[in-house]
Design an enzyme around this catalytic site. Structure first.
Site, PDB file in Angstrom:
ATOM      1  N   ASN A  27       0.848  -1.202   0.000  1.00  0.00           N
ATOM      2  CA  ASN A  27       0.000   0.000   0.000  1.00  0.00           C
ATOM      3  C   ASN A  27       0.880   1.246   0.000  1.00  0.00           C
ATOM      4  OD1 ASN A  27       0.613  -0.896   2.657  1.00  0.00           O
ATOM      5  ND2 ASN A  27      -1.042   0.276   3.555  1.00  0.00           N
ATOM      6  N   ILE A  28       0.418   2.248  -0.723  1.00  0.00           N
ATOM      7  CA  ILE A  28       1.165   3.505  -0.852  1.00  0.00           C
ATOM      8  C   ILE A  28       0.237   4.621  -0.402  1.00  0.00           C
ATOM      9  CG2 ILE A  28       2.416   5.033  -2.425  1.00  0.00           C
ATOM     10  CD1 ILE A  28       2.794   2.560  -4.291  1.00  0.00           C
ATOM     11  N   GLU A  29       0.475   5.108   0.827  1.00  0.00           N
ATOM     12  CA  GLU A  29      -0.434   6.116   1.385  1.00  0.00           C
ATOM     13  C   GLU A  29      -0.052   7.516   0.920  1.00  0.00           C
ATOM     14  OE1 GLU A  29      -0.689   5.369   5.629  1.00  0.00           O
ATOM     15  OE2 GLU A  29      -2.004   3.642   5.226  1.00  0.00           O
ATOM     16  N   CYS A  38      -4.057   0.957  -2.592  1.00  0.00           N
ATOM     17  CA  CYS A  38      -3.960  -0.298  -1.848  1.00  0.00           C
ATOM     18  C   CYS A  38      -2.878  -1.208  -2.439  1.00  0.00           C
ATOM     19  CB  CYS A  38      -5.280  -1.052  -1.890  1.00  0.00           C
ATOM     20  SG  CYS A  38      -6.614  -0.286  -0.969  1.00  0.00           S
ATOM     21  N   GLU A  40      -3.056  -4.364  -3.230  1.00  0.00           N
ATOM     22  CA  GLU A  40      -3.542  -5.213  -4.319  1.00  0.00           C
ATOM     23  C   GLU A  40      -3.487  -4.467  -5.644  1.00  0.00           C
ATOM     24  OE1 GLU A  40      -4.890  -4.538  -1.416  1.00  0.00           O
ATOM     25  OE2 GLU A  40      -6.445  -5.963  -0.853  1.00  0.00           O
ATOM     26  N   CYS A  76     -10.393  -4.492  -0.260  1.00  0.00           N
ATOM     27  CA  CYS A  76     -11.477  -3.502  -0.198  1.00  0.00           C
ATOM     28  C   CYS A  76     -12.325  -3.598  -1.477  1.00  0.00           C
ATOM     29  CB  CYS A  76     -10.913  -2.093  -0.032  1.00  0.00           C
ATOM     30  SG  CYS A  76     -10.250  -1.389  -1.560  1.00  0.00           S
ATOM     31  N   CYS A  79     -10.569  -2.596  -4.811  1.00  0.00           N
ATOM     32  CA  CYS A  79      -9.636  -3.630  -5.285  1.00  0.00           C
ATOM     33  C   CYS A  79     -10.398  -4.814  -5.863  1.00  0.00           C
ATOM     34  CB  CYS A  79      -8.714  -4.070  -4.151  1.00  0.00           C
ATOM     35  SG  CYS A  79      -7.526  -2.789  -3.721  1.00  0.00           S
TER      36      CYS A  79
HETATM   37  N1  THU Z   1      -5.426  -1.229   2.312  1.00  0.00           N
HETATM   38  C1  THU Z   1      -4.887  -2.044   1.348  1.00  0.00           C
HETATM   39  O1  THU Z   1      -3.706  -1.912   0.996  1.00  0.00           O
HETATM   40  N2  THU Z   1      -5.685  -2.977   0.795  1.00  0.00           N
HETATM   41  C2  THU Z   1      -7.006  -3.163   1.102  1.00  0.00           C
HETATM   42  O2  THU Z   1      -7.688  -3.933   0.430  1.00  0.00           O
HETATM   43  C3  THU Z   1      -7.592  -2.439   2.210  1.00  0.00           C
HETATM   44  C4  THU Z   1      -6.791  -1.316   2.760  1.00  0.00           C
HETATM   45  C5  THU Z   1      -4.580  -0.195   2.914  1.00  0.00           C
HETATM   46  C6  THU Z   1      -4.966   1.199   2.542  1.00  0.00           C
HETATM   47  C7  THU Z   1      -4.376   2.000   3.687  1.00  0.00           C
HETATM   48  O3  THU Z   1      -3.033   2.329   3.366  1.00  0.00           O
HETATM   49  C8  THU Z   1      -4.382   1.033   4.859  1.00  0.00           C
HETATM   50  O4  THU Z   1      -4.638  -0.246   4.320  1.00  0.00           O
HETATM   51  C9  THU Z   1      -5.403   1.352   5.912  1.00  0.00           C
HETATM   52  O5  THU Z   1      -6.654   1.474   5.355  1.00  0.00           O
END
Ligand code: THU
Length: 121
Positions: A27-29, A38, A40, A76, A79
């Site tokens: 995940n890259i915030e 996300c 995925e 999520c 995704c």
């Molecule tokens: N996140 C994912 O990488 N994949 C998902 O399917 C659900 C959420 C990440 C997004 C964010 O960086 C962190 O989880 C918290 O929501």
């Protein structure tokens, strides 16, 4: 390689394409939160941008930085929709707490009655 300085929730995904290639993603915030990508989708977009458009299987795991995963990290909704676009008909989705503790699903189980390319023909 997750970049998750805001939530500290680190997610990793690994996928297998129909031609046997593997791609990983984290995940890259983003400080804006909304621009976060996300794990995925990071993995899927890496594969697609390399010309690999059919995904046979994708595994995902996640947990708070510095801890072991305490629960399964389910993809999520966004995704799941992206996997609807690039997943093979019989694609397998694995949510894992560890290499021995995981659950397997088909995409249809996680996204029943999905909207895809066929829907707009
Ligand atoms: N996140 C994912 O990488 N994949 C998902 O399917 C659900 C959420 C990440 C997004 C964010 O960086 C962190 O989880 C918290 O929501």
């Amino acid at each position: 390689m997750a970049y998750a300085p805001y939530s500290r929730y680190q997610v990793g995904a690994a996928l297998l394409t129909e031609d046997g290639s593997c791609y990983q993603g984290g995940n890259i915030e983003n400080a804006s939160y909304g621009a976060t990508n996300c794990a995925e989708r990071t993995a899927v977009f890496k594969a697609v941008s390399d010309g690999r458009r059919r995904i046979k299987a994708l595994a995902v795991t996640g947990g708070l930085e510095g801890t072991e995963p305490s629960d399964y990290a389910y993809p999520c909704g966004i995704c799941r929709q992206v996997l609807q676009e690039f997943g093979a008909e019989d694609m397998t989705l694995i949510v894992a707490k560890s290499v021995t503790d995981y659950r397997e699903f088909s995409l249809k189980e996680l996204l029943p009655f999905g909207f895809g390319g066929e829907s707009i023909k």
